[in-house]
Design a protein around this motif. Sequence first.
Motif, short mmCIF file in Angstrom:
data_model
loop_
_atom_site.label_atom_id
_atom_site.label_comp_id
_atom_site.label_asym_id
_atom_site.label_seq_id
_atom_site.Cartn_x
_atom_site.Cartn_y
_atom_site.Cartn_z
N PRO A 117 13.66 69.74 64.34
CA PRO A 117 13.46 69.10 63.03
C PRO A 117 13.69 70.04 61.84
O PRO A 117 14.38 69.67 60.87
CB PRO A 117 12.00 68.63 63.10
CG PRO A 117 11.74 68.42 64.55
CD PRO A 117 12.50 69.51 65.24
N GLY A 118 13.16 71.25 61.91
CA GLY A 118 13.36 72.19 60.82
C GLY A 118 14.80 72.63 60.69
O GLY A 118 15.33 72.77 59.57
N LEU A 119 15.45 72.82 61.82
CA LEU A 119 16.85 73.22 61.81
C LEU A 119 17.74 72.11 61.26
O LEU A 119 18.65 72.35 60.46
CB LEU A 119 17.28 73.60 63.23
CG LEU A 119 18.65 74.22 63.42
CD1 LEU A 119 18.87 75.38 62.47
CD2 LEU A 119 18.81 74.68 64.86
N LYS A 120 17.44 70.88 61.66
CA LYS A 120 18.22 69.74 61.16
C LYS A 120 18.04 69.60 59.66
O LYS A 120 19.00 69.32 58.92
CB LYS A 120 17.74 68.46 61.86
CG LYS A 120 18.58 67.22 61.55
CD LYS A 120 19.97 67.34 62.13
CE LYS A 120 20.68 65.98 62.18
NZ LYS A 120 20.84 65.37 60.86
N ALA A 121 16.83 69.83 59.16
CA ALA A 121 16.58 69.76 57.72
C ALA A 121 17.40 70.81 56.98
O ALA A 121 17.94 70.54 55.90
CB ALA A 121 15.09 69.93 57.44
N ASP A 122 17.50 72.01 57.56
CA ASP A 122 18.29 73.07 56.92
C ASP A 122 19.77 72.70 56.90
O ASP A 122 20.48 72.97 55.92
CB ASP A 122 18.08 74.39 57.65
CG ASP A 122 16.75 75.04 57.34
OD1 ASP A 122 16.09 74.60 56.38
OD2 ASP A 122 16.36 75.98 58.05
N PHE A 123 20.27 72.10 57.98
CA PHE A 123 21.67 71.69 58.02
C PHE A 123 21.94 70.60 56.98
O PHE A 123 22.97 70.61 56.30
CB PHE A 123 22.07 71.22 59.42
CG PHE A 123 22.71 72.30 60.24
CD1 PHE A 123 24.08 72.29 60.47
CD2 PHE A 123 21.96 73.33 60.76
CE1 PHE A 123 24.68 73.29 61.21
CE2 PHE A 123 22.55 74.34 61.51
CZ PHE A 123 23.91 74.32 61.74
N ASP A 124 21.01 69.68 56.85
CA ASP A 124 21.17 68.63 55.84
C ASP A 124 21.20 69.25 54.44
O ASP A 124 21.96 68.80 53.56
CB ASP A 124 20.04 67.62 55.94
CG ASP A 124 20.13 66.77 57.21
OD1 ASP A 124 21.21 66.71 57.81
OD2 ASP A 124 19.10 66.17 57.60
N ASP A 138 25.81 65.71 61.39
CA ASP A 138 25.83 64.28 61.71
C ASP A 138 25.28 63.98 63.10
O ASP A 138 25.10 62.81 63.46
CB ASP A 138 27.25 63.72 61.61
CG ASP A 138 27.69 63.52 60.17
OD1 ASP A 138 26.81 63.38 59.30
OD2 ASP A 138 28.91 63.51 59.91
N LEU A 139 25.04 65.04 63.90
CA LEU A 139 24.56 64.85 65.26
C LEU A 139 23.04 64.83 65.31
O LEU A 139 22.37 65.26 64.36
CB LEU A 139 25.10 65.97 66.16
CG LEU A 139 26.62 66.11 66.23
CD1 LEU A 139 27.00 67.34 67.06
CD2 LEU A 139 27.26 64.86 66.81
N ASP A 140 22.51 64.39 66.43
CA ASP A 140 21.06 64.36 66.62
C ASP A 140 20.71 64.83 68.03
O ASP A 140 21.56 64.81 68.94
CB ASP A 140 20.50 62.94 66.42
CG ASP A 140 20.56 62.49 64.97
OD1 ASP A 140 19.94 63.18 64.13
OD2 ASP A 140 21.23 61.48 64.68
N GLY A 141 19.45 65.22 68.21
CA GLY A 141 18.91 65.51 69.53
C GLY A 141 19.70 66.52 70.32
O GLY A 141 20.10 67.58 69.81
N ALA A 142 19.95 66.20 71.59
CA ALA A 142 20.63 67.13 72.49
C ALA A 142 22.04 67.46 72.02
O ALA A 142 22.51 68.59 72.18
CB ALA A 142 20.66 66.56 73.91
N GLU A 143 22.74 66.47 71.43
CA GLU A 143 24.10 66.73 70.92
C GLU A 143 24.06 67.76 69.81
O GLU A 143 24.93 68.64 69.73
CB GLU A 143 24.73 65.43 70.43
CG GLU A 143 25.11 64.46 71.52
CD GLU A 143 25.83 63.25 70.99
OE1 GLU A 143 26.67 62.69 71.70
OE2 GLU A 143 25.56 62.86 69.83
N PHE A 144 23.07 67.65 68.95
CA PHE A 144 22.90 68.63 67.87
C PHE A 144 22.64 70.01 68.45
O PHE A 144 23.25 71.01 68.04
CB PHE A 144 21.76 68.18 66.97
CG PHE A 144 21.45 69.09 65.81
CD1 PHE A 144 22.36 69.27 64.79
CD2 PHE A 144 20.24 69.77 65.75
CE1 PHE A 144 22.07 70.11 63.70
CE2 PHE A 144 19.94 70.60 64.68
CZ PHE A 144 20.86 70.77 63.66
N ALA A 145 21.73 70.11 69.42
CA ALA A 145 21.40 71.39 70.04
C ALA A 145 22.60 71.99 70.75
O ALA A 145 22.86 73.20 70.65
CB ALA A 145 20.24 71.22 71.03
N ASP A 146 23.36 71.16 71.48
CA ASP A 146 24.54 71.66 72.18
C ASP A 146 25.58 72.21 71.20
O ASP A 146 26.22 73.23 71.46
CB ASP A 146 25.17 70.53 73.01
CG ASP A 146 24.34 70.17 74.23
OD1 ASP A 146 23.49 71.00 74.63
OD2 ASP A 146 24.53 69.06 74.76
#
Length: 251
Positions: A164-171, A132-140
Amino acid sequence: MPDCFLTRGGDRPARVFCFPYAGGDPRVYLEWQERLDDHVDVVAVCPPGKAHRAHESLPVFDDLADDLATAIADEVGADPRPAQLFGHSFGGLLAFEVARRLRDLPAVGHLTASGVSAPSLLPSDRVRRIADLDGAEFADALAYFGQFPPEVVADKDVLNLLLPGLKADFDLAVGYRYRPTPPLEIGVSIIVGTEDPHVGDVQVAPWAKECVEPPEQLRVAGGHFYFDPDPEPVLSLLRAHAEATTHVEVI
C-alpha cells in the motif's frame, strides 16, 4: 525539530537531509550516521505515510515538495549550519524539487541525486505502466528495480504490509509534472549503479540542463539499489561535500 525529520545527529559541522525512495523507510538513513563519523549529521526526511507518519495521507507531489521545502527552510533558519540534500530514485526527484524551492537559501549548498533519471524525463513510461498494476502484478513488476527479493514477493503477508505505501508513492510519482525553471546554482552530483536497468547515460544526460555548472557524475558497482548492502560509495560523496562546505584554510 518538526515531525517530518528524524535524526540521531548532534552538533557536527554540517547536515544532510535524506529523502526516501518509493516504498522506502526514511529510518534506514539513520543507520548511516555512525559511518559518517564527525563530518555530517544525518536528517532523515519523513513525508506523510512513512514511519511514525504512516497514518497520514500523502498530498499531491507539488504540495509535498512545498511542505518539505518550508520545513527545511525553517529548520535551516533556526540552525544555519551548511546543509546538503540527498535522495535516491523517487527521493532524488523530490530532493531536486525541494532544492528548486530553496534556491535562495545560502545554507543549502549541494544536491546529490541517486539512481534517478533527469527530471525532464519523468515520470517514465515504465513507472506509469507499473503504477497501473495491482497486487502480485505490481510486486512482480518491481523486481525490475530490485525492490523486493524473491522470498518477499512469495510472501503474501509481507507484501500486504509493504505494497500500500509503495503503491501510494508510485501514484505520487506518476502525478509529477516537470516545469522548466532557471538552472540550480548549487553543486549537483548524480550517482548511479553501473547495472541499474532503469537509469543509464541517456537518462542522466539531461541533468546537465538543471544546473549552472556541469553536474558531477559517478557510476558505481551495483544495480538500482547499489548502496545495499554497502553504502560507502554514497557516504564518501556526502563526506566530501560536507568537508568542502566547512573547510577553512589556516594560513
